[in-house]
Each structure stands twice: as structure tokens, then as C-alpha cells.
Scaffold this motif. Sequence first.
Motif, PDB file in Angstrom:
ATOM      1  N   ALA A 202       0.833  -1.197   0.000  1.00 29.66           N
ATOM      2  CA  ALA A 202       0.000   0.000   0.000  1.00 29.66           C
ATOM      3  C   ALA A 202       0.870   1.249   0.000  1.00 29.66           C
ATOM      4  O   ALA A 202       0.527   2.272  -0.589  1.00 29.66           O
TER       5      ALA A 202
ATOM      6  N   PRO B 267      -2.511  -6.594  -2.653  1.00 26.58           N
ATOM      7  CA  PRO B 267      -2.368  -5.704  -1.496  1.00 26.58           C
ATOM      8  C   PRO B 267      -3.603  -5.709  -0.600  1.00 26.58           C
ATOM      9  O   PRO B 267      -3.491  -5.731   0.619  1.00 26.58           O
ATOM     10  N   ILE B 268      -4.765  -5.743  -1.223  1.00 32.16           N
ATOM     11  CA  ILE B 268      -5.975  -5.625  -0.408  1.00 32.16           C
ATOM     12  C   ILE B 268      -6.205  -6.875   0.428  1.00 32.16           C
ATOM     13  O   ILE B 268      -6.549  -6.801   1.607  1.00 32.16           O
TER      14      ILE B 268
ATOM     15  N   LEU C 198      -3.731  -6.791   3.266  1.00 37.22           N
ATOM     16  CA  LEU C 198      -4.087  -5.825   4.309  1.00 37.22           C
ATOM     17  C   LEU C 198      -5.252  -6.324   5.155  1.00 37.22           C
ATOM     18  O   LEU C 198      -5.326  -6.078   6.349  1.00 37.22           O
TER      19      LEU C 198
ATOM     20  N   TYR D  61     -18.205  -8.523  -5.177  1.00 37.40           N
ATOM     21  CA  TYR D  61     -17.322  -9.499  -4.527  1.00 37.40           C
ATOM     22  C   TYR D  61     -17.843 -10.889  -4.823  1.00 37.40           C
ATOM     23  O   TYR D  61     -19.044 -11.140  -4.761  1.00 37.40           O
TER      24      TYR D  61
ATOM     25  N   ASN E 130     -10.671   1.474  -1.041  1.00 37.41           N
ATOM     26  CA  ASN E 130      -9.707   0.547  -1.645  1.00 37.41           C
ATOM     27  C   ASN E 130      -9.564   0.789  -3.141  1.00 37.41           C
ATOM     28  O   ASN E 130      -8.478   0.672  -3.704  1.00 37.41           O
TER      29      ASN E 130
ATOM     30  N   LEU F  80      -5.833  -0.148  -4.325  1.00 37.76           N
ATOM     31  CA  LEU F  80      -5.540  -1.394  -3.626  1.00 37.76           C
ATOM     32  C   LEU F  80      -6.401  -2.518  -4.188  1.00 37.76           C
ATOM     33  O   LEU F  80      -6.113  -3.693  -4.004  1.00 37.76           O
ATOM     34  N   ASP F  81      -7.483  -2.161  -4.845  1.00 37.86           N
ATOM     35  CA  ASP F  81      -8.405  -3.146  -5.388  1.00 37.86           C
ATOM     36  C   ASP F  81      -8.928  -2.596  -6.712  1.00 37.86           C
ATOM     37  O   ASP F  81      -8.767  -1.397  -6.997  1.00 37.86           O
TER      38      ASP F  81
END
Lengths: 410, 242
Positions: free
Chosen positions: A323, A403-404, A407, B27, B65, B70-71
Amino acid sequence: MTWMESFRTSWSAVYSHALRSMLTILGILIGIAAVILTVGLGLGTQLDVSAQISSLGSNLLIVAPGSSTSTTGARGGFGTSATLTIKDAEALTSTVNAPDISGVAPESTTSLSLTANDTNWTTTVTGTTTAWTSVRQRTLARGAFFTQAQADASAAVVVLGSETANELFGTQNVVGQSVVISDKTFQVVGVLATAGSDSSSNLDDVAIVPFSTAATDLVGGTASNAVSTIYLQAASDTQLSAAYQEADALLLNLHSISSTDDADFTISSQDALVSTATAVYQTLTILLTGVAGLSLLVGGIGVMNIMLVSVSERTREIGLRKALGAPPWAIRRQFLIEAAILGLSGGILGAVIGVVAALTLPAVIGSSIVVSPLAVGLSIGVAIAIGIVFGVYPATRAAKLAPIDALRSE
Amino acid sequence: MVEPLTNPLEADAPGPVIELIDAGKTYTSGTIEFEALKGINLAIHEGEYVAIMGPSGSGKSTIMNILGCLDTLTRGQYRLGGTDVEELDEIELASVRNQQIGFVFQGFNLLSSLPAWRNVELPLVYGHVPREERKKRASRALERVGLGDRLDNKPGEMSGGQQQRVAVARALVGEPTMILADEPTGNLDSVSTRDVLSLFDELNNLGRTIVLITHELEVAQRARRIVWVKDGAIVRDEVNAA
Ligand SMILES: Nc1ncnc2c1ncn2[C@@H]1O[C@H](COP(=O)(O)OP(=O)(O)O)[C@@H](O)[C@H]1O
Ligand SMILES: [Mg+2]
């Protein structure tokens, strides 16, 4: 992120899990120390053996009964009919037929019980000629070797090895004492100086008598003229091969054998003995090193195991670093260096322990261990390589974590 | 371009730094699919201070995110500084996170084995800043958040409020264009909450873009604009009058 930075990060990870890191290092350490010791022991034994063989005497040729070139046919050999006799030895002393041979010492050996006062001791009784001391390069600590006159007269005289004298009398000061061998009383005329042991026998536990005496009083029968070995001394280094050829030709002629291939005796030189022994010990060394190498493999699997634990334990940290901008290669490098540090530490500690053991153990086990710098350098290299090879998979796993997900993990 | 924008709807403003266009996120875990974002549109300009407000489970963290790279979205587009992030590879994304975004998490996410200044310098480590300069900048950032005397303390030796201020220092040390904070006061007492929020005020006054995620109205009201989220959709987007 520089290499230095990666290294610092990896080091603090290793350092902050000191116990776990030590246990992993231990696995590598044992493997490396084992490799260094086995290689060193192998090399050391090779050296010992060649030194012992060389100590047999310089310019030496050894004639033994039996063929070494063929396994077919009945050509005699150890324990069968006597193919080498005292006649052969006498012929080899000829300065006309064998000008390059300067010394001939036939040996007939029998294991017999010696008695002095009330003490019994079984040893190798060797019948030989007066040339024996110079050919076998032995000296006397006390008294003298038997003389040609004594040999000619088949006198009942004996020269004892230092250990034999000690066992029988408790002292080496035994010149003039009597020893009973096969019901016959022998007079001790000399005691040999200590010579240690060679690959096959203890050179200090012997009893030497004139060949003629042994033939008449100790052996008897058809075997009485047989010799088990004839030691030949070439006049010089450069005459060794000439001496070999003379001995070969002479013995073939005496035995009425036309081709060397059919010979019923074997002549070997120290060189040949050394290379045979070396080959044997080399094979042994390779085998043992292979076994030690297996323990290195186990150590490597230990590194992989710990690295996988380290990765899963630090998933969150990996996520955070990503991150904050760590690219996959930086993460991979961090874990690879960590594995390499474990491997390198194990390698260096293993080398230190291996070398220390190699220096201290010979005093205890009585055989030399040669520390080869090449083996030490190589095994440290191998240790790092093992760290890296077994670190690749865990490091790649760490680098690939999204990364997610990293985390989020708890 | 440090001029703060007070009104996101201003017609002649430069292009938005953050732009979500019909952004959807579904998701999938096994056979179960869950649509956490249902096609939202959101534009944030440089220098804005935006609170994303909504009840738990409404999709706030999902938004954060996505914004923080990050996503990834499963539908629609996320444009950061005019670039569609879908076109960036992993290394470029890492560099975007490093250079343009400062994160503050609810759980602080400090590395417990490192002293405060080493935690703060981490973004600079990955940003190839030389060592001596990193230490200087990390110290300055810690002084800014009032922890100039705690450089060498490890997270375990600090209170929650102090830890979160270390995290804020880490978020601002690389001078990113925007700071993304996901429930930064969720674990803090009221005094620490006030400290952290006034830090955000200061940063915004200096021109930093701030996206603050919270479920507390009181916290959201520190921002100049509040975006209300519910069940994965934006239900209201207003300039904060307070
Ligand atoms: N990795 C995931 N897999 C499946 N469902 C998820 C995942 N992450 C979040 N969700 C669901 O998406 C919804 C929104 O989550 P989140 O963005 O974390 O909400 P908030 O931060 O507003 O509480 C929640 O219902 C949550 O259960
Ligand atoms: Mg959340």
C-alpha cells in the motif's frame, strides 16, 4: 529501494525472530559442518594411507603370489600352492640378471604363539634374510639383527618388535632373554625401533627369525620354502622400472611362463598401491559426502518451511508495504535476502564449527582431517544457494499477494 | 496547483483528480456474489476535503480501496489524474500509491518492530529518497503531528492517538496529492479524535486533497463536502454547510 535497504529490512526480520532463525540456521549449519568433516576425513585418510604406504621404504617393489590380471584358470594365489619360493628370492639377488635390484627381502609369515617365562603372546612370526632391515628401512633399538652366519646356521635367534617385547617381558631391555616358539627356544638378539602401523598390520608387533630357521623349525612340510611376499629395492628412483622389468622377466623365466598375462605372481610398486588406496578412499569420500549433502537438503527444506511461516505471519506487513508503494520485486527481494541470510549464517557457522572440529578431532580419533579451503568456500556458496533456491517459492508467494487481501488478513 | 477549491461544482475548475464513472464492484466468494458498489459516479477535485459517510457495510471501505488502487473495479472506470488506472501494471500502481496517495487506516497499520521514524520513512524508502534525507523528512513529519520527541519510540510504547498521528505523519511524509483515511478516528478517544481531525484541517488548508471515510456525522462535518453512501450507492452529495 536499494539493496542496502532491502538487506536492512531482511536483517531486522531475521534478528527479531532470533530463536526461530537460529533453529533454521542450525539445520544448514549441521549439513555444512558434516560436509566439511567428511570431505576432510576422506582427504586426510587418503593422505595417511599414502604416507603409510610410502613408509614401506623408498624405491620399493612388492612381489606377491597370485595373478592380479585375470580371474580365470588355476594359477595359484594366496593360500593355494606356493607359487613364490625362497629360490625366487635368491635368483633376484643375482647382480648379473638383476643389476638394478639392490636389495631382496623375502618374507614368510605365520601367526604363532610366543612364550617367555609364563607369558603367552600371539604375533606374526616372519622368516626373512639379513637384507630385511635395509629393504624395509627398519632400525634396531637394542641389540643387533641376526647375522648372515646365524642365518646360514639356521640359528634359533629372534628379533622382536617393541610392542612384542613389552607384551612378553614388560620391558624392551630383553636382549639375551629366551622365547619359546613352537616348542623351540629362541634367543632374543635385538629389538626393533618403533615404526607405527601400516594399512594392514602393526609394524611393532612382530617377531623376525632367519628364513632358514623358520623353514626348518616353524613351518615344515612342502610349504617350508614358500614366501608370502618378496620386497625388492631398486638401486635408485630412476632404476625402479628397470628393476620391475628384470624381476618380471626373471620370475616368468623361473616359473616357465611365456606371457606376462599368465603370470602367477604380481609385482606392485608403492605408486600402484597408493593409487589403488586413493581410489578406494575417494569413492568412500564421495559416498559419505553424498550422505552429508542430504542433510544439507533437509536444512534447505527447513529454510523453505520457515520462510513460508514468515510470509504468512507477515501477510499484513506485506500488504502495508505494498500500500505504501512497494513493487512486487522489492517484496520478493526482501524475502530472498532473508532466506539468503539464513543460508549464509548457517554456512559460515557450519564452516567455523567444521574447521574447529577438523582441527581438534584428529587428536581424539587418530586420523587426519584435511580442511580444504575449496570445500569450505564451496559449502558456504552452497549454503547461500540453498537459502535462495528454497526461498524463491515463499518470496514469490509474498510478492504475488494482492495488497488488499494482504491488508485485510488478520 | 495548490489553490484549494471550495466548490466542487465550480464550472471552470480544472479536471477532477479523482473520477469514478459508473463504478461497480461485485465481490465473489465461491458461488456467492455480492454487489458492494452499484455503479457510482463521483468526481473529486484537487484540494477538496470530502467525507464519505454511511452506515457500516454500505461500501465505504470498498470505495477507499478502489480510490487507493488497492483493489480493482468489476465495472465502470476509475480515472486518477486523468489516467484510467486499469491501464497501469502492478509496478506503475505501486508507484502511484507511493507518489500520489497517503493512507491512514482505522487500525493504524504500523510495523511494531520499527521505531516511529522508521515507520514514517517507509513510503520514502520505496520512493528512492536517499537515507539522510529520509530521516530528516520523517522527523519533520513527526514534528508536524506533534511527536517530535517520540522519533525513536516503537508503536507499542505509544497511545492509540499517538500511533494514529504517526500514521498521519507517514501519510503526509511523501507529500502525496491526496490523503485517504478510512475511519481514522474509529479507534480513538475524543481528545485524540480532535487532534487527528485538526491535523486534517491543517493539511487541507495547505492544499492537500483529503478523502475521509467515517460513519460518524460529527467527524464527517469537519469536511467541506459530504458524500452519503448507502447499500453501495451514493444517496446524497452536498457541500457541508456547517
Ligand atoms: N472481500 C469481500 N468479499 C465479500 N464481501 C465483501 C468483501 N469486502 C466487503 N464485502 C461486503 O461488502 C459490503 C461493503 O463492505 P465495506 O466496503 O467494507 O463497508 P463499510 O466500510 O462501509 O463498512 C459489506 O456488506 C461487506 O460484507
Ligand atoms: Mg469499513
